[in-house]
Design an enzyme around this catalytic site. Structure first.
Site, PDB file in Angstrom:
ATOM      1  N   LYS A 165     -39.816  65.011  42.709  1.00 39.77           N
ATOM      2  CA  LYS A 165     -40.869  64.367  43.415  1.00 39.77           C
ATOM      3  C   LYS A 165     -42.526  65.012  42.956  1.00 39.77           C
ATOM      4  O   LYS A 165     -42.972  66.242  43.192  1.00 39.77           O
ATOM      5  CB  LYS A 165     -40.909  64.315  44.620  1.00 39.77           C
ATOM      6  CG  LYS A 165     -41.681  63.054  45.460  1.00 39.77           C
ATOM      7  CD  LYS A 165     -41.170  63.339  47.325  1.00 39.77           C
ATOM      8  CE  LYS A 165     -41.782  61.957  47.951  1.00 39.77           C
ATOM      9  NZ  LYS A 165     -41.092  62.567  49.266  1.00 39.77           N
ATOM     10  N   LYS A 226     -34.472  57.167  42.375  1.00 35.98           N
ATOM     11  CA  LYS A 226     -35.471  56.624  42.945  1.00 35.98           C
ATOM     12  C   LYS A 226     -36.375  55.094  42.721  1.00 35.98           C
ATOM     13  O   LYS A 226     -37.468  55.814  42.405  1.00 35.98           O
ATOM     14  CB  LYS A 226     -35.796  57.758  44.150  1.00 35.98           C
ATOM     15  CG  LYS A 226     -36.580  57.740  45.254  1.00 35.98           C
ATOM     16  CD  LYS A 226     -35.181  57.509  46.584  1.00 35.98           C
ATOM     17  CE  LYS A 226     -35.413  57.987  47.388  1.00 35.98           C
ATOM     18  NZ  LYS A 226     -36.706  58.899  47.662  1.00 35.98           N
ATOM     19  N   GLU A 275     -30.974  52.440  52.100  1.00 31.40           N
ATOM     20  CA  GLU A 275     -31.048  52.777  53.383  1.00 31.40           C
ATOM     21  C   GLU A 275     -32.161  52.094  54.390  1.00 31.40           C
ATOM     22  O   GLU A 275     -32.631  50.709  54.515  1.00 31.40           O
ATOM     23  CB  GLU A 275     -32.725  53.044  52.230  1.00 31.40           C
ATOM     24  CG  GLU A 275     -33.867  53.802  53.466  1.00 31.40           C
ATOM     25  CD  GLU A 275     -35.206  54.662  52.587  1.00 31.40           C
ATOM     26  OE1 GLU A 275     -35.129  55.133  51.486  1.00 31.40           O
ATOM     27  OE2 GLU A 275     -36.143  54.616  52.556  1.00 31.40           O
ATOM     28  N   SER A 333     -36.046  62.547  54.461  1.00 31.58           N
ATOM     29  CA  SER A 333     -37.554  62.789  54.649  1.00 31.58           C
ATOM     30  C   SER A 333     -38.226  63.381  56.272  1.00 31.58           C
ATOM     31  O   SER A 333     -36.554  63.308  57.538  1.00 31.58           O
ATOM     32  CB  SER A 333     -38.660  61.116  55.313  1.00 31.58           C
ATOM     33  OG  SER A 333     -37.879  60.693  53.901  1.00 31.58           O
TER      34      SER A 333
HETATM   35  O1  LIG Z   1     -39.992  64.300  50.530  1.00 36.86           O
HETATM   36  P1  LIG Z   1     -39.862  64.469  52.079  1.00 36.86           P
HETATM   37  O2  LIG Z   1     -40.250  64.029  53.209  1.00 36.86           O
HETATM   38  O3  LIG Z   1     -38.415  65.518  52.197  1.00 36.86           O
HETATM   39  O4  LIG Z   1     -38.551  62.415  52.514  1.00 36.86           O
HETATM   40  C1  LIG Z   1     -37.549  62.511  50.562  1.00 36.86           C
HETATM   41  C2  LIG Z   1     -37.144  61.146  50.780  1.00 36.86           C
HETATM   42  O5  LIG Z   1     -36.868  61.173  51.804  1.00 36.86           O
HETATM   43  C3  LIG Z   1     -38.562  59.395  50.501  1.00 36.86           C
HETATM   44  O6  LIG Z   1     -38.979  60.720  49.189  1.00 36.86           O
HETATM   45  C4  LIG Z   1     -38.228  58.730  50.262  1.00 36.86           C
HETATM   46  C5  LIG Z   1     -37.132  58.531  51.346  1.00 36.86           C
HETATM   47  N1  LIG Z   1     -36.895  56.575  51.202  1.00 36.86           N
HETATM   48  C6  LIG Z   1     -38.065  56.597  50.187  1.00 36.86           C
HETATM   49  C7  LIG Z   1     -38.311  55.106  49.384  1.00 36.86           C
HETATM   50  C8  LIG Z   1     -38.984  55.271  48.705  1.00 36.86           C
HETATM   51  C9  LIG Z   1     -39.770  56.281  47.915  1.00 36.86           C
HETATM   52  C10 LIG Z   1     -39.426  57.438  48.220  1.00 36.86           C
HETATM   53  C11 LIG Z   1     -38.649  57.753  49.669  1.00 36.86           C
END
Ligand SMILES: O=P(O)(O)OC[C@@H](O)[C@@H](O)c1c[nH]c2ccccc12
Length: 378
Positions: A165, A226, A275, A333
């Site tokens: 990312k 993603k 999700e 996240s």
């Molecule tokens: O960077 P983090 O806080 O570790 O999170 C990763 C991931 O969970 C997050 O990028 C994410 C979770 N669901 C999403 C949906 C779309 C875009 C991004 C995401």
């Protein structure tokens, strides 16, 4: 945008109510198929081919009946507690869309509105038929679900889905010097079970090319695409670029969308990570057949607020049914250290999805041992 409902001749002859609805509602890509008869149940089995799926009809869905009876796509979504609206005007300018619907209410809605336009452009460049053909020719998928399960058993800590990312709308650029293949290889070497590759360009500075590059570089970890999926075209495209799994976001997709997309995933051998962020979404998803993997996002995509206790709250309430169904849960996240990981593990997750805390560090591979408080084995 590709839609069988757009076929007014079919609608007018078979479904007067639907024809009337079509005249006053946006055509939903989410219910992109319509039947000429209504009695045939959904079937999914060895007789289905990718071509058959492209012509597929979902006949008995409540949403479809509602749509035929004149409910707009957004009304149907709202009745399921979905706050994100679709503009369903992929060929209009954003200015015209905003004149009609007002400004997007939050960042997720904004992303989705842009995505609808982007997907229509994708269709124009590469028609669905071609993308389906490429998906059919792609090398076979690797087992995303199985890798998570095995890694959890092997290491005794939640399996890691490490995210490639570059940036996000909430945190800005996370890593200036960003080489997706190097990062992916470092993750794999240091025990990640699976990888997540951001493909959204506008808000996350990701790309489908990154997904393809990682896959072509020989990385063996199964790859999650993603993406903000609003249309089946994206699922076939993801597969054609090497994805083994794809994200479906319940805050955006109706039950029918999820059911339909799950079926396409099954046909393609893709794992779907569904999700959820709140109680209502969790309940909806638990009522859909064929769900194997649920991600609980600790971050609201509407407000960006991160709260890891969200994972615990939802699992305290639904853990039993989730275990009964053999569903694996991914904590997503805002996880930065071994305490965070232990907290979501105690709440009941079998895997974690981590981006920022790894990608921001000088050596994202070595950061994995820091996150778990120990080295992970492959
Ligand atoms: O960077 P983090 O806080 O570790 O999170 C990763 C991931 O969970 C997050 O990028 C994410 C979770 N669901 C999403 C949906 C779309 C875009 C991004 C995401």
């Amino acid at each position: 945008m590709e839609s069988l409902l757009a076929s007014t001749s079919l609608r007018a002859s078979s479904f007067p109510a639907a024809a009337a609805a079509a005249a006053r509602s946006p055509v939903p890509s989410r219910v992109a198929t319509l039947a000429t008869t209504r009695a045939r149940p959904l079937c999914c089995g060895p007789k289905d081919t990718i071509e058959a799926l492209a012509r597929d009809e979902m006949l008995n869905a409540v949403e479809l009946v509602q749509w035929e009876n004149g409910k707009s796509v957004n009304d149907i979504a709202a009745s399921q507690g979905i706050r994100i609206r679709r503009h369903c005007r992929p060929n209009s300018s954003m200015k015209a869309i905003e004149e009609e619907m007002g400004e997007p209410r939050n960042i997720l809605e904004k992303i989705i509105w842009d995505k609808e336009i982007e997907v229509a452009e994708g269709h124009a460049k590469k028609p669905l038929k071609e993308v389906i053909e490429s998906a059919g020719k792609a090398p076979p998928t690797r087992d995303f679900y199985g890798s998570l399960k095995a890694a959890y058993r092997r290491n005794g800590v939640p399996a890691l889905i490490a995210e490639v990312k570059k940036a996000s709308p909430s945190r800005g650029v996370l890593r200036e010097n960003f080489n997706p293949v190097e990062i992916a290889q470092a993750y794999e070497k240091n025990g990640a079970a699976c990888l997540s590759i951001l493909t959204d360009e506008k808000y996350f500075q990701g790309s489908f090319e990154n997904l393809q590059k990682v896959r072509n570089a020989g990385v063996k970890c199964p790859l999650l695409c993603k993406e903000f999926v609003v249309d089946k075209w994206q699922i076939y495209y993801a597969r054609s670029m090497g994805a083994d799994a794809i994200l479906l976001i319940a805050a955006v997709l109706t039950d029918l969308d999820i059911t339909y997309f799950l079926r396409i995933c099954k046909e393609l051998g893709l794992t779907a990570l569904i999700e959820v962020h709140d109680e209502r979404e969790m309940e909806r998803v638990l009522n859909i057949n064929g769900v194997q993997l649920i991600g609980i996002n600790n971050r609201s995509l509407e407000t960006f607020v991160v709260d890891t206790s969200n994972t615990k709250t939802l699992l305290d309430k639904h853990g039993d049914i989730i275990r009964e169904k053999g569903i694996l849960v991914v904590g997503e996240s805002g996880l930065f250290n071994p305490d965070d990981v232990a907290y979501v593990q105690n709440a009941g997750v079998s895997a974690v999805l981590v981006g920022e805390s790894l990608v921001k560090q000088e050596d994202p591979g070595r950061a994995i041992a820091g996150l778990f408080g120990k080295e992970l084995s492959q």
